[in-house]
Scaffold this motif. Structure first.
Motif, PDB file in Angstrom:
ATOM      1  N   PHE A   1       0.833  -1.204   0.000  1.00  0.00           N
ATOM      2  CA  PHE A   1       0.000   0.000   0.000  1.00  0.00           C
ATOM      3  C   PHE A   1       0.872   1.261   0.000  1.00  0.00           C
ATOM      4  N   ALA A   2       1.918   1.266   0.828  1.00  0.00           N
ATOM      5  CA  ALA A   2       2.810   2.423   0.875  1.00  0.00           C
ATOM      6  C   ALA A   2       3.491   2.636  -0.479  1.00  0.00           C
ATOM      7  N   GLY A   3       3.885   1.547  -1.131  1.00  0.00           N
ATOM      8  CA  GLY A   3       4.539   1.661  -2.432  1.00  0.00           C
ATOM      9  C   GLY A   3       3.634   2.259  -3.488  1.00  0.00           C
ATOM     10  N   PHE A   4       2.393   1.776  -3.564  1.00  0.00           N
ATOM     11  CA  PHE A   4       1.465   2.321  -4.550  1.00  0.00           C
ATOM     12  C   PHE A   4       1.089   3.767  -4.229  1.00  0.00           C
ATOM     13  N   THR A   5       0.958   4.092  -2.951  1.00  0.00           N
ATOM     14  CA  THR A   5       0.668   5.473  -2.559  1.00  0.00           C
ATOM     15  C   THR A   5       1.808   6.394  -2.964  1.00  0.00           C
ATOM     16  N   LEU A   6       3.037   5.934  -2.759  1.00  0.00           N
ATOM     17  CA  LEU A   6       4.201   6.723  -3.136  1.00  0.00           C
ATOM     18  C   LEU A   6       4.266   6.912  -4.648  1.00  0.00           C
ATOM     19  N   LEU A   7       3.999   5.852  -5.405  1.00  0.00           N
ATOM     20  CA  LEU A   7       3.982   5.973  -6.860  1.00  0.00           C
ATOM     21  C   LEU A   7       2.965   7.007  -7.311  1.00  0.00           C
ATOM     22  N   SER A   8       1.774   6.958  -6.738  1.00  0.00           N
ATOM     23  CA  SER A   8       0.706   7.871  -7.126  1.00  0.00           C
ATOM     24  C   SER A   8       1.064   9.324  -6.822  1.00  0.00           C
ATOM     25  N   ASN A   9       1.508   9.576  -5.586  1.00  0.00           N
ATOM     26  CA  ASN A   9       1.828  10.939  -5.190  1.00  0.00           C
ATOM     27  C   ASN A   9       3.014  11.495  -5.966  1.00  0.00           C
ATOM     28  N   ALA A  10       4.023  10.649  -6.180  1.00  0.00           N
ATOM     29  CA  ALA A  10       5.211  11.097  -6.901  1.00  0.00           C
ATOM     30  C   ALA A  10       4.891  11.413  -8.354  1.00  0.00           C
TER      31      ALA A  10
ATOM     32  N   HIS B   1       2.092  12.464  -9.650  1.00  0.00           N
ATOM     33  CA  HIS B   1       1.345  13.717  -9.754  1.00  0.00           C
ATOM     34  C   HIS B   1       2.291  14.916  -9.659  1.00  0.00           C
ATOM     35  N   VAL B   2       3.219  14.879  -8.711  1.00  0.00           N
ATOM     36  CA  VAL B   2       4.174  15.976  -8.556  1.00  0.00           C
ATOM     37  C   VAL B   2       5.086  16.075  -9.777  1.00  0.00           C
ATOM     38  N   LEU B   3       5.591  14.945 -10.242  1.00  0.00           N
ATOM     39  CA  LEU B   3       6.505  14.944 -11.384  1.00  0.00           C
ATOM     40  C   LEU B   3       5.809  15.427 -12.648  1.00  0.00           C
ATOM     41  N   TYR B   4       4.566  15.015 -12.843  1.00  0.00           N
ATOM     42  CA  TYR B   4       3.815  15.430 -14.027  1.00  0.00           C
ATOM     43  C   TYR B   4       3.654  16.951 -14.058  1.00  0.00           C
ATOM     44  N   GLN B   5       3.277  17.535 -12.922  1.00  0.00           N
ATOM     45  CA  GLN B   5       3.103  18.985 -12.862  1.00  0.00           C
ATOM     46  C   GLN B   5       4.427  19.710 -13.085  1.00  0.00           C
ATOM     47  N   ALA B   6       5.507  19.165 -12.521  1.00  0.00           N
ATOM     48  CA  ALA B   6       6.815  19.796 -12.692  1.00  0.00           C
ATOM     49  C   ALA B   6       7.277  19.726 -14.148  1.00  0.00           C
ATOM     50  N   GLN B   7       7.059  18.591 -14.797  1.00  0.00           N
ATOM     51  CA  GLN B   7       7.479  18.447 -16.196  1.00  0.00           C
ATOM     52  C   GLN B   7       6.690  19.363 -17.116  1.00  0.00           C
ATOM     53  N   ARG B   8       5.425  19.558 -16.815  1.00  0.00           N
ATOM     54  CA  ARG B   8       4.617  20.477 -17.621  1.00  0.00           C
ATOM     55  C   ARG B   8       5.181  21.889 -17.581  1.00  0.00           C
ATOM     56  N   ARG B   9       5.738  22.273 -16.445  1.00  0.00           N
ATOM     57  CA  ARG B   9       6.278  23.624 -16.264  1.00  0.00           C
ATOM     58  C   ARG B   9       7.788  23.672 -16.492  1.00  0.00           C
ATOM     59  N   HIS B  10       8.350  22.534 -16.868  1.00  0.00           N
ATOM     60  CA  HIS B  10       9.797  22.397 -17.037  1.00  0.00           C
ATOM     61  C   HIS B  10      10.524  22.897 -15.797  1.00  0.00           C
ATOM     62  N   ARG B  11      10.082  22.394 -14.643  1.00  0.00           N
ATOM     63  CA  ARG B  11      10.691  22.742 -13.372  1.00  0.00           C
ATOM     64  C   ARG B  11      11.155  21.473 -12.667  1.00  0.00           C
ATOM     65  N   LEU B  12      12.007  21.662 -11.691  1.00  0.00           N
ATOM     66  CA  LEU B  12      12.510  20.550 -10.897  1.00  0.00           C
ATOM     67  C   LEU B  12      11.425  20.097  -9.929  1.00  0.00           C
ATOM     68  N   ALA B  13      11.187  18.792  -9.849  1.00  0.00           N
ATOM     69  CA  ALA B  13      10.194  18.249  -8.922  1.00  0.00           C
ATOM     70  C   ALA B  13      10.797  18.221  -7.513  1.00  0.00           C
ATOM     71  N   VAL B  14      10.253  19.043  -6.626  1.00  0.00           N
ATOM     72  CA  VAL B  14      10.788  19.108  -5.256  1.00  0.00           C
ATOM     73  C   VAL B  14       9.671  19.073  -4.211  1.00  0.00           C
ATOM     74  N   ALA B  15       8.416  18.971  -4.641  1.00  0.00           N
ATOM     75  CA  ALA B  15       7.288  18.970  -3.710  1.00  0.00           C
ATOM     76  C   ALA B  15       6.894  17.539  -3.350  1.00  0.00           C
ATOM     77  N   GLY B  16       5.921  17.398  -2.447  1.00  0.00           N
ATOM     78  CA  GLY B  16       5.401  16.092  -2.081  1.00  0.00           C
ATOM     79  C   GLY B  16       6.505  15.156  -1.620  1.00  0.00           C
ATOM     80  N   PRO B  17       6.498  13.922  -2.084  1.00  0.00           N
ATOM     81  CA  PRO B  17       7.537  12.965  -1.659  1.00  0.00           C
ATOM     82  C   PRO B  17       8.933  13.354  -2.124  1.00  0.00           C
ATOM     83  N   TYR B  18       9.030  14.227  -3.149  1.00  0.00           N
ATOM     84  CA  TYR B  18      10.342  14.674  -3.612  1.00  0.00           C
ATOM     85  C   TYR B  18      11.014  15.600  -2.598  1.00  0.00           C
ATOM     86  N   ARG B  19      10.278  16.035  -1.586  1.00  0.00           N
ATOM     87  CA  ARG B  19      10.887  16.818  -0.514  1.00  0.00           C
ATOM     88  C   ARG B  19      11.778  15.953   0.364  1.00  0.00           C
TER      89      ARG B  19
END
Length: 221
Positions: free
Chosen positions: A110-119, A121-139
């Motif tokens: 469960f923790a693994g799938f939750t981490l995949l999901s949250n990560a 979402h953060v990575l997708y938003q960062a890539q759209r803006r061409h920014r470094l992913a540093v939010a959510g689990p990337y913190r």
């Protein structure tokens, strides 16, 4: 050894469970390049091999049947319960699905799938803006998606250990470490000082859980 029943040969369940767990991970991970497909493909191979033994052909049980039969002569080794080898080897009784290893496996999965999901979402938003992913689990870690895959596979090994899985697991972990290093070289080339500042305070895989809030990983303002 009592072999009155055989709970294997259920290849339909092999296919169904493989589709569910591979598809579930795909919906969170969404591979976008060759490196993504390599990491996702390795996870998928592990899952298919796992369910092939869980419901199809119990290779591990077959290879260990001589030793297991002498140690547990009253147990039907080809019944499904015996496939929970940690439960069997530690001499537990009752339903293995309520055993400590099985329940702990759900925590990791469960923790693994939750981490995949949250990560994702953060990575997708960062890539759209061409920014470094540093939010959510990337913190907390630089590669939460790889940590998620490892957590899921480790959880399944707690639930249903197989010889093939135990061999594959460290190989896949090493592969993920190498993929992470390759990914970091690309990130440094793309983001320069921002990446180096982030990497200097954010661990690659294991979070610094002992740090206080003032020591939380790098943020882009």
């Amino acid at each position: 050894m009592n072999s009155a029943t055989n709970d294997y040969g259920l290849w339909g369940l092999v296919v169904l469970n493989s589709i569910i767990f591979v598809g579930f991970a795909y919906s969170f991970f969404k591979p976008a390049n060759l490196r993504d497909w390599r990491s996702f493909g390795a996870y998928s191979a592990f899952i298919v091999a796992l369910f092939a033994e869980m419901y199809g052909f119990p290779l591990t049980i077959y290879l260990l049947s001589g030793w297991l039969g002498s140690k547990f002569p009253t147990v039907n080794l080809f019944g499904h319960d015996a496939g929970h080898l940690w439960w069997l080897a530690t001499g537990q009784h009752g339903n293995p699905h309520f055993g400590a290893f099985h329940l702990l496996s759900f925590v990791f999965i469960f923790a693994g799938f939750t981490l995949l999901s949250n990560a994702w979402h953060v990575l997708y938003q960062a890539q759209r803006r061409h920014r470094l992913a540093v939010a959510g689990p990337y913190r907390f870690v630089r590669h939460p998606q790889y940590v998620g895959f490892v957590a899921i596979m480790f959880g399944f090994l707690l639930q249903w250990p197989t010889l093939l899985g135990l061999v594959m697991f460290p190989v896949l972990v090493v592969m993920y470490v190498r993929l992470a290093a390759s990914e970091e070289r690309d990130s440094e080339a793309a983001f320069g000082d921002a990446w180096r500042e982030y990497a200097a305070v954010t661990p690659r895989f294991i979070p610094h859980l002992w740090k206080g809030d003032h020591d939380r990983p790098f943020r882009i303002h």
